[in-house]
Motif scaffolding. Structure first.
Motif, PDB file in Angstrom:
ATOM      1  N   GLU A 334       0.776  -1.395   0.035  1.00  0.00           N
ATOM      2  CA  GLU A 334      -0.102   0.081  -0.007  1.00  0.00           C
ATOM      3  C   GLU A 334       0.819   1.315   0.009  1.00  0.00           C
ATOM      4  O   GLU A 334       0.432   2.217  -0.777  1.00  0.00           O
ATOM      5  CB  GLU A 334      -1.114   0.008   1.160  1.00  0.00           C
ATOM      6  CG  GLU A 334      -2.016   1.318   1.187  1.00  0.00           C
ATOM      7  CD  GLU A 334      -2.909   1.065   2.489  1.00  0.00           C
ATOM      8  OE1 GLU A 334      -3.937   2.087   2.391  1.00  0.00           O
ATOM      9  OE2 GLU A 334      -2.553   0.399   3.522  1.00  0.00           O
ATOM     10  N   ILE A 335       1.901   1.280   0.741  1.00  0.00           N
ATOM     11  CA  ILE A 335       2.658   2.717   0.930  1.00  0.00           C
ATOM     12  C   ILE A 335       4.165   2.446   0.372  1.00  0.00           C
ATOM     13  O   ILE A 335       4.777   3.369   0.074  1.00  0.00           O
ATOM     14  CB  ILE A 335       2.710   2.985   2.405  1.00  0.00           C
ATOM     15  CG1 ILE A 335       3.566   2.093   3.179  1.00  0.00           C
ATOM     16  CG2 ILE A 335       1.541   3.472   2.795  1.00  0.00           C
ATOM     17  CD1 ILE A 335       3.894   2.445   4.674  1.00  0.00           C
ATOM     18  N   ALA A 336       4.585   1.211  -0.139  1.00  0.00           N
ATOM     19  CA  ALA A 336       5.678   1.150  -0.824  1.00  0.00           C
ATOM     20  C   ALA A 336       5.974  -0.374  -1.444  1.00  0.00           C
ATOM     21  O   ALA A 336       5.306  -0.933  -1.119  1.00  0.00           O
ATOM     22  CB  ALA A 336       6.994   1.401   0.288  1.00  0.00           C
ATOM     23  N   GLY A 337       6.680  -0.533  -2.441  1.00  0.00           N
ATOM     24  CA  GLY A 337       6.967  -1.764  -2.799  1.00  0.00           C
ATOM     25  C   GLY A 337       8.409  -2.007  -3.084  1.00  0.00           C
ATOM     26  O   GLY A 337       9.378  -1.129  -2.664  1.00  0.00           O
ATOM     27  N   ILE A 338       8.912  -3.250  -3.233  1.00  0.00           N
ATOM     28  CA  ILE A 338      10.339  -3.797  -3.660  1.00  0.00           C
ATOM     29  C   ILE A 338      10.179  -4.518  -4.872  1.00  0.00           C
ATOM     30  O   ILE A 338       9.251  -5.110  -5.355  1.00  0.00           O
ATOM     31  CB  ILE A 338      10.817  -4.653  -2.477  1.00  0.00           C
ATOM     32  CG1 ILE A 338       9.879  -5.898  -2.230  1.00  0.00           C
ATOM     33  CG2 ILE A 338      10.800  -3.594  -1.223  1.00  0.00           C
ATOM     34  CD1 ILE A 338      10.361  -6.824  -1.457  1.00  0.00           C
ATOM     35  N   PHE A 339      11.219  -4.391  -5.555  1.00  0.00           N
ATOM     36  CA  PHE A 339      11.368  -5.182  -6.794  1.00  0.00           C
ATOM     37  C   PHE A 339      12.644  -6.057  -6.790  1.00  0.00           C
ATOM     38  O   PHE A 339      13.445  -5.825  -6.353  1.00  0.00           O
ATOM     39  CB  PHE A 339      11.810  -4.240  -8.306  1.00  0.00           C
ATOM     40  CG  PHE A 339      11.665  -4.749  -9.536  1.00  0.00           C
ATOM     41  CD1 PHE A 339      10.823  -4.796 -10.235  1.00  0.00           C
ATOM     42  CD2 PHE A 339      12.989  -5.492  -9.821  1.00  0.00           C
ATOM     43  CE1 PHE A 339      10.642  -5.279 -11.732  1.00  0.00           C
ATOM     44  CE2 PHE A 339      13.111  -5.947 -11.171  1.00  0.00           C
ATOM     45  CZ  PHE A 339      11.962  -5.843 -11.977  1.00  0.00           C
ATOM     46  N   VAL A 340      12.314  -7.612  -7.147  1.00  0.00           N
ATOM     47  CA  VAL A 340      13.368  -8.445  -6.720  1.00  0.00           C
ATOM     48  C   VAL A 340      13.401  -9.222  -8.003  1.00  0.00           C
ATOM     49  O   VAL A 340      12.753  -9.566  -8.844  1.00  0.00           O
ATOM     50  CB  VAL A 340      12.512  -9.405  -5.505  1.00  0.00           C
ATOM     51  CG1 VAL A 340      13.376 -10.625  -5.502  1.00  0.00           C
ATOM     52  CG2 VAL A 340      12.090  -8.733  -4.516  1.00  0.00           C
ATOM     53  N   ILE A 341      14.778  -9.486  -8.104  1.00  0.00           N
ATOM     54  CA  ILE A 341      15.342 -10.581  -8.884  1.00  0.00           C
ATOM     55  C   ILE A 341      15.972 -11.550  -8.255  1.00  0.00           C
ATOM     56  O   ILE A 341      16.866 -11.487  -7.292  1.00  0.00           O
ATOM     57  CB  ILE A 341      16.364  -9.816 -10.117  1.00  0.00           C
ATOM     58  CG1 ILE A 341      15.618  -8.752 -10.730  1.00  0.00           C
ATOM     59  CG2 ILE A 341      16.921 -10.935 -10.774  1.00  0.00           C
ATOM     60  CD1 ILE A 341      16.740  -8.158 -11.858  1.00  0.00           C
ATOM     61  N   MET A 352      29.412 -14.805  -8.228  1.00  0.00           N
ATOM     62  CA  MET A 352      29.888 -13.459  -9.016  1.00  0.00           C
ATOM     63  C   MET A 352      29.276 -13.744 -10.550  1.00  0.00           C
ATOM     64  O   MET A 352      29.042 -12.826 -11.132  1.00  0.00           O
ATOM     65  CB  MET A 352      30.868 -12.983  -8.605  1.00  0.00           C
ATOM     66  CG  MET A 352      31.009 -12.769  -7.491  1.00  0.00           C
ATOM     67  SD  MET A 352      29.758 -11.428  -6.758  1.00  0.00           S
ATOM     68  CE  MET A 352      30.049 -10.032  -7.944  1.00  0.00           C
ATOM     69  N   VAL A 353      29.837 -14.696 -11.000  1.00  0.00           N
ATOM     70  CA  VAL A 353      29.378 -15.150 -12.407  1.00  0.00           C
ATOM     71  C   VAL A 353      27.829 -14.754 -12.872  1.00  0.00           C
ATOM     72  O   VAL A 353      27.293 -14.141 -13.864  1.00  0.00           O
ATOM     73  CB  VAL A 353      30.055 -16.647 -12.962  1.00  0.00           C
ATOM     74  CG1 VAL A 353      29.272 -16.870 -14.287  1.00  0.00           C
ATOM     75  CG2 VAL A 353      31.283 -16.608 -12.776  1.00  0.00           C
ATOM     76  N   VAL A 354      27.134 -15.341 -11.970  1.00  0.00           N
ATOM     77  CA  VAL A 354      25.538 -15.355 -12.068  1.00  0.00           C
ATOM     78  C   VAL A 354      25.163 -13.792 -11.895  1.00  0.00           C
ATOM     79  O   VAL A 354      24.481 -13.027 -12.636  1.00  0.00           O
ATOM     80  CB  VAL A 354      24.923 -16.289 -11.288  1.00  0.00           C
ATOM     81  CG1 VAL A 354      23.348 -16.173 -11.211  1.00  0.00           C
ATOM     82  CG2 VAL A 354      25.158 -17.675 -11.550  1.00  0.00           C
ATOM     83  N   GLU A 355      25.586 -13.173 -10.704  1.00  0.00           N
ATOM     84  CA  GLU A 355      25.297 -12.135 -10.489  1.00  0.00           C
ATOM     85  C   GLU A 355      25.732 -10.734 -11.574  1.00  0.00           C
ATOM     86  O   GLU A 355      25.148  -9.950 -12.175  1.00  0.00           O
ATOM     87  CB  GLU A 355      25.919 -11.585  -9.292  1.00  0.00           C
ATOM     88  CG  GLU A 355      25.530  -9.820  -8.690  1.00  0.00           C
ATOM     89  CD  GLU A 355      25.995  -9.466  -7.428  1.00  0.00           C
ATOM     90  OE1 GLU A 355      26.558  -8.404  -7.422  1.00  0.00           O
ATOM     91  OE2 GLU A 355      26.458 -10.532  -6.622  1.00  0.00           O
ATOM     92  N   ASN A 356      26.983 -10.926 -12.292  1.00  0.00           N
ATOM     93  CA  ASN A 356      27.475 -10.159 -13.146  1.00  0.00           C
ATOM     94  C   ASN A 356      26.458 -10.362 -14.273  1.00  0.00           C
ATOM     95  O   ASN A 356      26.368  -9.444 -14.891  1.00  0.00           O
ATOM     96  CB  ASN A 356      28.887 -10.486 -13.403  1.00  0.00           C
ATOM     97  CG  ASN A 356      29.819  -9.731 -12.150  1.00  0.00           C
ATOM     98  OD1 ASN A 356      29.377  -9.103 -11.820  1.00  0.00           O
ATOM     99  ND2 ASN A 356      30.981 -10.420 -12.094  1.00  0.00           N
ATOM    100  N   ALA A 357      26.113 -11.497 -14.578  1.00  0.00           N
ATOM    101  CA  ALA A 357      25.302 -11.609 -15.840  1.00  0.00           C
ATOM    102  C   ALA A 357      24.009 -11.036 -15.443  1.00  0.00           C
ATOM    103  O   ALA A 357      23.347 -10.284 -16.581  1.00  0.00           O
ATOM    104  CB  ALA A 357      24.980 -13.378 -16.096  1.00  0.00           C
ATOM    105  N   ILE A 358      23.303 -11.030 -14.435  1.00  0.00           N
ATOM    106  CA  ILE A 358      22.141 -10.379 -14.343  1.00  0.00           C
ATOM    107  C   ILE A 358      22.429  -8.778 -14.328  1.00  0.00           C
ATOM    108  O   ILE A 358      21.529  -8.145 -14.915  1.00  0.00           O
ATOM    109  CB  ILE A 358      21.723 -10.633 -12.659  1.00  0.00           C
ATOM    110  CG1 ILE A 358      21.265 -12.063 -12.535  1.00  0.00           C
ATOM    111  CG2 ILE A 358      20.475  -9.761 -12.454  1.00  0.00           C
ATOM    112  CD1 ILE A 358      21.009 -12.544 -11.236  1.00  0.00           C
ATOM    113  N   LYS A 359      23.587  -8.346 -13.881  1.00  0.00           N
ATOM    114  CA  LYS A 359      23.837  -6.872 -13.933  1.00  0.00           C
ATOM    115  C   LYS A 359      23.834  -6.486 -15.438  1.00  0.00           C
ATOM    116  O   LYS A 359      23.391  -5.378 -15.931  1.00  0.00           O
ATOM    117  CB  LYS A 359      24.900  -6.510 -13.280  1.00  0.00           C
ATOM    118  CG  LYS A 359      24.692  -6.697 -11.797  1.00  0.00           C
ATOM    119  CD  LYS A 359      25.903  -6.152 -10.960  1.00  0.00           C
ATOM    120  CE  LYS A 359      25.705  -6.370  -9.410  1.00  0.00           C
ATOM    121  NZ  LYS A 359      26.925  -5.830  -8.553  1.00  0.00           N
ATOM    122  N   GLU A 360      24.498  -7.454 -16.178  1.00  0.00           N
ATOM    123  CA  GLU A 360      24.503  -7.228 -17.628  1.00  0.00           C
ATOM    124  C   GLU A 360      23.228  -6.924 -18.452  1.00  0.00           C
ATOM    125  O   GLU A 360      22.877  -6.288 -19.188  1.00  0.00           O
ATOM    126  CB  GLU A 360      25.731  -8.077 -18.351  1.00  0.00           C
ATOM    127  CG  GLU A 360      27.083  -7.950 -17.813  1.00  0.00           C
ATOM    128  CD  GLU A 360      28.161  -9.191 -18.569  1.00  0.00           C
ATOM    129  OE1 GLU A 360      27.506  -9.720 -19.211  1.00  0.00           O
ATOM    130  OE2 GLU A 360      29.102  -9.270 -17.996  1.00  0.00           O
TER     131      GLU A 360
END
Length: 526
Positions: A334-341, A352-360
């Motif tokens: 109702e007052i705020a949200g979060i966006f999640v991957i 970090m291989v996976v995290e960097n791929a997500i960031k790319e």
């Protein structure tokens, strides 16, 4: 054979043209087809009644929403909203028995109650002939409940909730929401704690505290009743007046407006859990429920991770096979949200291989925005899901649920039309702009890694008595070098070469004993 070949060619040509049209044409959907007719009544005690007539089957959905959730809890009293939801099924003053059993005896289905940050609801579908029973039951626990709360019931449901909390947190990755609420929302924010609360606060919940919670938030003016199904609106209005009209309004309730705790920079945490593989969460603070920018964020989640052709699934799971699953969602409150991957890392692959791929992939999306094909796919999925939902009168996503939610959070039963229009009108430029505004900074990154399989030696030392102390060890002090300066100051050098450090210490032959020749305390003051 030639006819078959020609036919296949025409089918292929049709599909190519259809796909090309999807890339270029504006999404065309008649929103009037998704209208949910209703009548709204407000009783003299402040209770809001919404009635939707649907005569396709002789059933009715009763859905009661109280505008209270865990965000209304005070510090040190967390978990009250959810605990109270459980208590409300344990009988009222005029029906001191289990509500589930009573409702199931009259043929109720889709029967439950839930609590979140912002609201508590109770809902059931009943045969048309049993509607009066459902109204009697709901009105009795709204208006005649406080004196039915006993210490025995409180202790019983406290134990049930605490067991539910243990079960939830003992599931794989079960501490995620605890960490997210504490890390993404600052102290004092209404979403800084989980809905189920803390064990300590649940243990401390007293009978008077629970009764006060009922007085504060369960009045008629803080509730919305939605009845949908094979009913007549005017007849239902009179029934609701008869059942709920004598219930007091309750005190005024303070409600928060938008309270988005947008962050900057990056916060990182690592947790160990008894899980088979690592999981990566990336979380951003985003706008609240009903905000037009929240609509556009649904397209970001859809393009990144909805379906096997989505960007993250295709790269991480299918092409590079560095993750076993990936998802993204825009969780509006109702007052705020979060966006999640969220991504489960394939065993043997570095996080970090996976995290960097997500960031790319996210960086590419922020740079170019979605394609027109992605927009069309997500819009089609959304409108198909909404349409399927309103085939039902009750349950999550059914018409009674939609009307109640939009009344409580949107201020009008038909606020859902604003969302439908926003989803229909979303464009490449609007989605790209909103994504850059909210997802280019302020990320919280959590890695949950498997807890190692540690082992003991299986042997222990003799603990029947303390061990004997061995002989004193010899100590080798450095050779002291001495000198006297021309002013008479003596210098002593003790040299060790273990660390590159020089330490000076100066000692004067005058302490508080020298005060005998001066006023007391002079040496210490000096």
């Amino acid at each position: 054979m030639k006819k078959t070949t020609h036919l296949m060619f025409l089918v292929g040509l049709f599909l190519v043209n259809a796909l090309s049209a999807q890339e270029t044409e504006k999404f065309d959907f008649d929103l009037s087809q998704l209208d949910i007719p209703y009548q709204k009544f407000v009783l003299s005690n402040g209770l809001t009644l919404i009635v939707h007539e649907d005569h396709k089957a002789p059933i009715a959905a009763v859905n009661v929403w109280y505008h209270v959730g865990s965000k209304n809890e005070k510090f040190g009293k967390t978990g009250f909203a959810h605990l109270f939801e459980h208590l409300m099924f344990n009988g009222s003053e005029n029906f001191d028995d289990d509500y589930f059993q009573a409702m199931e005896r009259i043929g109720a289905t889709d029967l439950n109650g839930t609590t979140n940050f912002d609201r508590t609801n109770y809902f059931q579908n009943v045969p048309k002939s049993a509607l009066d029973v459902a109204l009697w039951m709901e009105s009795d626990r709204m208006g005649h409940f406080k004196d039915a709360i006993s210490q025995e019931k409180l202790d019983e449901q406290r134990g049930v909730v605490q067991n539910e909390k243990r079960q939830g947190e003992n599931q794989p990755y079960g501490k995620f929401f605890d960490l997210v609420t504490q890390s993404c929302f600052p102290n004092g924010h209404p979403y800084n704690h989980t809905v189920i609360g803390s064990m300590e606060d649940l243990n401390a919940a007293a009978l008077d505290d629970v009764k006060q919670w009922f007085n504060d938030y369960y009045g008629a003016a803080n509730a919305v009743v939605v009845i949908a199904g094979d009913v007549d609106a005017e007849e239902i209005y009179q029934k609701v007046v008869d059942h709920f009209g004598d219930i007091p309004s309750g005190p005024p309730v303070t409600h928060y407006g938008s309270y988005v705790a947008k962050r900057t920079g990056e916060i990182r945490q690592v947790q160990q859990d008894r899980v088979p593989q690592s999981r990566i969460y990336m979380v951003w603070n985003v706008p609240e429920w009903g905000n037009p920018e929240a609509f556009d964020l649904d397209f970001v989640a859809g393009a990144l991770a909805e379906g096997k052709n989505s960007r993250l699934y295709k790269r991480l799971v299918y092409d590079e096979q560095i993750a076993t699953s990936v998802s993204a969602y825009n969780w509006e409150n109702e007052i705020a949200g979060i966006f999640v991957i969220q991504a489960n890392v394939k065993p043997g692959v570095d996080n970090m291989v996976v995290e960097n791929a997500i960031k790319e992939e996210l960086a590419k999306f922020l740079k170019d925005g979605p394609t027109s094909g992605e927009l069309k796919r997500i819009k089609t999925d959304y409108f198909a899901g909404f349409t399927r939902g309103i085939e039902r009168i009750g349950g999550f996503g059914g018409k009674s649920d939609i009307l109640a939610m939009n009344t409580v959070f949107g201020g009008a039963p038909d606020f859902y039309k604003t969302r439908l229009k926003g989803m229909k009108d979303a464009s490449i430029s609007s989605v790209k702009s909103v994504a850059n505004k909210w997802l280019s900074d302020g990320v919280y990154v959590l890695h949950i890694n498997p807890f190692p399989d540690y082992e003991t030696t299986g042997k222990d030392v003799d603990r029947s008595a303390l061990p004997e102390v061995g002989p004193a060890a010899t100590v080798a002090f450095p050779q002291l070098e001495r000198a006297t300066l021309s002013n008479g100051m003596k210098v002593v050098l003790a040299q060790r070469n273990t660390v590159p450090l020089i330490e000076f210490r100066m000692i004067f032959d005058a302490g508080y004993a020298a005060d005998q020749y001066a006023k007391a305390g002079t040496a210490n003051l000096t």
